[in-house]
Design an enzyme around this catalytic site. Structure first.
Site, PDB file in Angstrom:
ATOM      1  N   ASP A  57       0.824  -1.219   0.000  1.00 36.29           N
ATOM      2  CA  ASP A  57       0.000   0.000   0.000  1.00 36.29           C
ATOM      3  C   ASP A  57       0.857   1.269   0.000  1.00 36.29           C
ATOM      4  OD1 ASP A  57      -1.872  -2.034   0.579  1.00 36.29           O
ATOM      5  OD2 ASP A  57      -1.798  -1.608   2.725  1.00 36.29           O
ATOM      6  N   GLU A  96     -11.085  -1.080  -3.166  1.00 41.70           N
ATOM      7  CA  GLU A  96     -10.392  -0.359  -2.076  1.00 41.70           C
ATOM      8  C   GLU A  96      -9.243   0.439  -2.681  1.00 41.70           C
ATOM      9  OE1 GLU A  96      -9.344  -3.808   0.214  1.00 41.70           O
ATOM     10  OE2 GLU A  96      -7.717  -4.359  -1.130  1.00 41.70           O
TER      11      GLU A  96
HETATM   12  O1  FUB Z   1      -2.424  -3.932   3.647  1.00 41.44           O
HETATM   13  C1  FUB Z   1      -3.698  -4.154   4.166  1.00 41.44           C
HETATM   14  C2  FUB Z   1      -4.758  -4.058   3.129  1.00 41.44           C
HETATM   15  O2  FUB Z   1      -4.397  -4.779   1.975  1.00 41.44           O
HETATM   16  C3  FUB Z   1      -5.008  -2.680   2.573  1.00 41.44           C
HETATM   17  O3  FUB Z   1      -5.704  -1.823   3.390  1.00 41.44           O
HETATM   18  C4  FUB Z   1      -5.740  -3.036   1.353  1.00 41.44           C
HETATM   19  O4  FUB Z   1      -5.877  -2.003   0.457  1.00 41.44           O
HETATM   20  C5  FUB Z   1      -4.877  -4.155   0.834  1.00 41.44           C
HETATM   21  O5  FUB Z   1      -3.806  -3.682   0.078  1.00 41.44           O
END
Ligand code: FUB
Length: 332
Positions: free
Chosen positions: A44, A214
């Site tokens: 991320d 997301e």
């Molecule tokens: O790294 C944790 C979670 O994995 C993130 O919040 C999501 O976007 C995914 O990448």
């Protein structure tokens, strides 16, 4: 005479062998491996520029219970990266216990504000959500600014994670965020302690495009708002990035297509990205995480950078993910 000939043949073969080894070395250096850009499991990544340096703020990619801190990385040329360990940890954020995710950072009035998710809450009854921490320097140390989360409830079905702090052209700041396939935009107060209502009176306006899962990100280019997000499941190979363009940060956002995804010859699960623009060189870069070939552990993610290009219509071209990464692009 025969001895002389043998000596000549021997010297010639030495010369050929030397020239060949030099050529091999040349190939090695011109194809130097740049991706992943630093070692360790990280995900991320938010890339940005502060004070003539590139900065990357990633999630420490481990079991949720071990995600109790964040590291940052800085570089003056995109090739050599310096690690800044533990810029924030749960010791200074009393309500955060685990799953510190997806940092997003802005500089304002001489301070640095780091927005982060914590605790991976599954309902409004749990403690956690999106917080904000503040520091005097990009490398921290960051301290909790509110003593409680900035967003601790689900609004429009969006899990309070994966925040992106966006500064609009008019100087207004917005938080664009959301997991569980819903994305909201909320206008931040000037001091980032809460939110101001939109023109229609709402605080959390849903802008979810088709396919959104997301990891939202937004930037402006030639007056247009590019909205990007991740699709697919982050633990699997199909995680990817798609985008839309609009005249307003509020949308509407109509999905144009995927621009980042796995390449079975390079890596899988390429997603949750950010974008860096070096105004001096004119180059655009996509900073993202991916899973090395053969790795199946969901947390085994590494941070990479590749170049992002546009066509003459302003559309983003599909990104080629590489082992080489990008060439040095100093900011000075
Ligand atoms: O790294 C944790 C979670 O994995 C993130 O919040 C999501 O976007 C995914 O990448």
């Amino acid at each position: 005479m025969r001895n002389k000939l043998a000596l000549c043949t021997f010297l010639l073969s030495l010369t050929v062998a030397y020239a060949f080894s030099q050529e091999k070395n040349k190939t090695k250096t011109s194809k130097q491996q740049g991706n992943p850009i630093f070692s360790g499991w990280y995900a991320d990544p938010e890339g940005t520029i502060f004070n003539n340096k590139y900065w990357i703020y990633p999630t420490y990619s481990a079991k949720y219970e071990e995600q109790v801190f964040m590291d940052a990385f800085s570089s003056s040329d995109l090739r050599k990266w310096k690690k800044h360990p533990r810029i924030i940890d749960t010791a200074s954020v009393k309500w955060a216990k685990k799953a510190m995710w997806a940092p997003s950072i802005v500089a304002k009035d001489g301070k640095y504000y780091l927005f982060f998710g914590a605790n991976d809450i599954q309902s409004d009854q749990e403690t956690g959500g999106i917080g904000v921490a503040v520091a005097d320097k990009p490398e921290g140390p960051f301290k909790d600014d509110l003593g409680k989360p900035l967003i601790d409830k689900f609004h429009n079905g969006a899990q309070p994670i994966d925040q992106f702090a966006f500064r609009d052209q008019d100087g207004k700041y917005y938080l664009i965020y959301g997991g569980w396939q819903h994305c909201n935009i909320a206008r931040l107060k000037d001091d980032f302690t809460g939110f101001l209502p939109h023109a229609d009176g709402s605080i959390f306006k849903e802008i979810t495009p088709q396919g959104y899962v997301e990891g939202p990100f937004m930037f402006v280019r030639d007056g247009k708002y590019y909205f990007m997000w991740s699709e697919g499941g982050w633990t699997g190979p199909n995680y990817s990035v798609a985008y839309a363009i609009s005249d307003s940060p509020m949308g509407p956002f109509k999905r144009i297509g995927k621009i980042l995804q796995q390449d079975p010859a390079v890596a899988t699960g390429a997603g949750h990205h950010s974008v860096i623009h070096n105004q001096k060189s004119g180059k655009w870069y996509i900073v993202y995480h991916r899973r090395p070939l053969g790795e199946t552990n969901g947390n085994h993610r590494v941070v990479c950078i590749d170049e992002m290009r546009f066509n003459e219509k302003g559309e983003i071209q599909p990104v080629k993910i590489t082992f080489e990464g990008v060439a040095a692009d100093p900011l000075r």
